[in-house]
Design an enzyme around this catalytic site. Structure first.
Site, PDB file in Angstrom:
ATOM      1  N   PRO A  28       8.085  -4.732  18.308  1.00 21.42           N
ATOM      2  CA  PRO A  28       8.667  -5.056  16.992  1.00 21.42           C
ATOM      3  C   PRO A  28      10.025  -5.738  17.105  1.00 21.42           C
ATOM      4  O   PRO A  28      10.528  -6.274  16.118  1.00 21.42           O
ATOM      5  CB  PRO A  28       8.770  -3.701  16.286  1.00 21.42           C
ATOM      6  CG  PRO A  28       8.451  -2.663  17.297  1.00 21.42           C
ATOM      7  CD  PRO A  28       7.837  -3.302  18.489  1.00 21.42           C
ATOM      8  N   ASP A  71      -6.408 -25.533   8.011  1.00 19.59           N
ATOM      9  CA  ASP A  71      -6.059 -24.126   7.775  1.00 19.59           C
ATOM     10  C   ASP A  71      -4.848 -23.939   6.899  1.00 19.59           C
ATOM     11  O   ASP A  71      -3.954 -24.778   6.894  1.00 19.59           O
ATOM     12  CB  ASP A  71      -5.609 -23.484   9.100  1.00 19.59           C
ATOM     13  CG  ASP A  71      -6.754 -23.089   9.935  1.00 19.59           C
ATOM     14  OD1 ASP A  71      -7.851 -23.012   9.411  1.00 19.59           O
ATOM     15  OD2 ASP A  71      -6.520 -22.863  11.136  1.00 19.59           O
TER      16      ASP A  71
HETATM   17  N1  ADE Z   1       4.358  -2.808  18.762  1.00 19.51           N
HETATM   18  C1  ADE Z   1       4.647  -1.962  17.758  1.00 19.51           C
HETATM   19  N2  ADE Z   1       4.853  -2.623  16.615  1.00 19.51           N
HETATM   20  C2  ADE Z   1       4.679  -3.939  16.889  1.00 19.51           C
HETATM   21  C3  ADE Z   1       4.787  -5.119  16.124  1.00 19.51           C
HETATM   22  N3  ADE Z   1       5.096  -5.112  14.833  1.00 19.51           N
HETATM   23  N4  ADE Z   1       4.561  -6.301  16.749  1.00 19.51           N
HETATM   24  C4  ADE Z   1       4.282  -6.332  18.056  1.00 19.51           C
HETATM   25  N5  ADE Z   1       4.174  -5.248  18.832  1.00 19.51           N
HETATM   26  C5  ADE Z   1       4.377  -4.055  18.266  1.00 19.51           C
END
Ligand code: ADE
Length: 268
Positions: A92, A172
């Site tokens: 994240p 797309d």
């Molecule tokens: N691992 C946990 N959350 C994630 C996300 N939002 N994007 C990529 N990997 C992750």
């Protein structure tokens, strides 16, 4: 040799059995256009017990993925092939994945995806192993596996030959920075909703014009911020300005007290 080879490092290889076994990705694998190798990180676990995680130094809740299995797994892959491929950590904290990033990744013939898990991953993996970090959005998943599937899916369909015709990817949503135009199929009228006449006209120039216009208007309506970067003609920019002015005027006319709000009107 496949056009794109993806190596995925994960503690949960079983999670991948569904998405790559169906539909377009499955067909691309069967046709040898893409090759996906799922590797169980536990194979590179440390010691007799194949340990892959440990408590965080400094204390705190949860476990942290150890660096050794990840470094050794990537080194093993590099020994197999001339790996100049990006090593992408799904997290994240990464840069946000979008169609542009998908197109960028589709230019590589190989990539390694690392699925993070637990409370986190040892910082040395970010510093010394990953060449890129990608997030699929501002929310936290239980691990990087679903994110890796999303990345593989979006990138795979950009690999030449994977989609039925090259046109499908070109039209797309997001392809030219715009959302896609509305689509209709049989029946012509369904529950009193009619297919726009132009689509039944057989006039391809008119159809293309209508689609392009709907694409711009839909983007304006739903994702106006995308228009800043979109590739629009002068006429299209003029249409967008006109629509924005109309909207402003409507807002001014319907303001609470019914009094015309001069501030809300467009300036000339
Ligand atoms: N691992 C946990 N959350 C994630 C996300 N939002 N994007 C990529 N990997 C992750």
């Amino acid at each position: 040799m496949a056009e794109l080879r993806v190596d995925i490092l994960t503690l949960f290889p079983g999670m991948f059995s569904g998405p790559f076994a169906e539909s377009i990705v499955r067909r691309a694998i069967d046709r040898d256009l893409i090759a996906i190798h799922i590797h169980n990180l536990r194979e590179w676990g440390v010691g007799k017990h194949k340990v892959v995680d440990d408590c965080p130094f400094g204390g705190g809740a949860g476990m942290v993925m150890k660096p050794e299995p990840l470094f050794e797994a990537v080194e093993a892959l590099r020994a197999q092939s001339s790996l100049a491929a990006p090593v992408i950590l799904l997290t994240p904290q990464g840069r946000t994945f979008d169609q542009r990033v998908a197109a960028e990744l589709a230019t590589f013939d190989q990539m390694v995806l690392i699925c993070g898990h637990y409370e986190g991953i040892d910082e040395r993996v970010r510093e010394g192993l990953a060449t890129d970090e990608i997030s699929i959005g501002d929310y936290v998943l239980t691990g990087g596996e679903l994110a890796a599937m999303v990345v593989v899916d979006a990138v795979s369909r950009l690999v030449p030959g994977v989609l039925g015709s090259d046109e499908s990817a070109a039209n797309d949503s997001h392809a030219g920075g715009l959302l896609e135009y509305p689509q209709y199929t049989r029946p012509q009228t369904y529950r009193s909703r009619r297919t726009p006449d132009v689509l039944l006209s057989g006039n391809h120039a008119q159809i293309a014009k209508w689609r392009r216009e709907r694409s711009v208007l839909r983007t304006l309506d739903r994702r106006p911020e995308l228009l800043k970067e979109a590739d629009l003609s002068r006429d299209e920019r003029a249409m967008v300005s006109r629509k924005l002015m109309e909207k402003d005027q409507e807002a001014a006319l319907s303001s609470d007290d019914g009094v015309l709000d001069a501030e809300a009107l467009p300036r000339r």
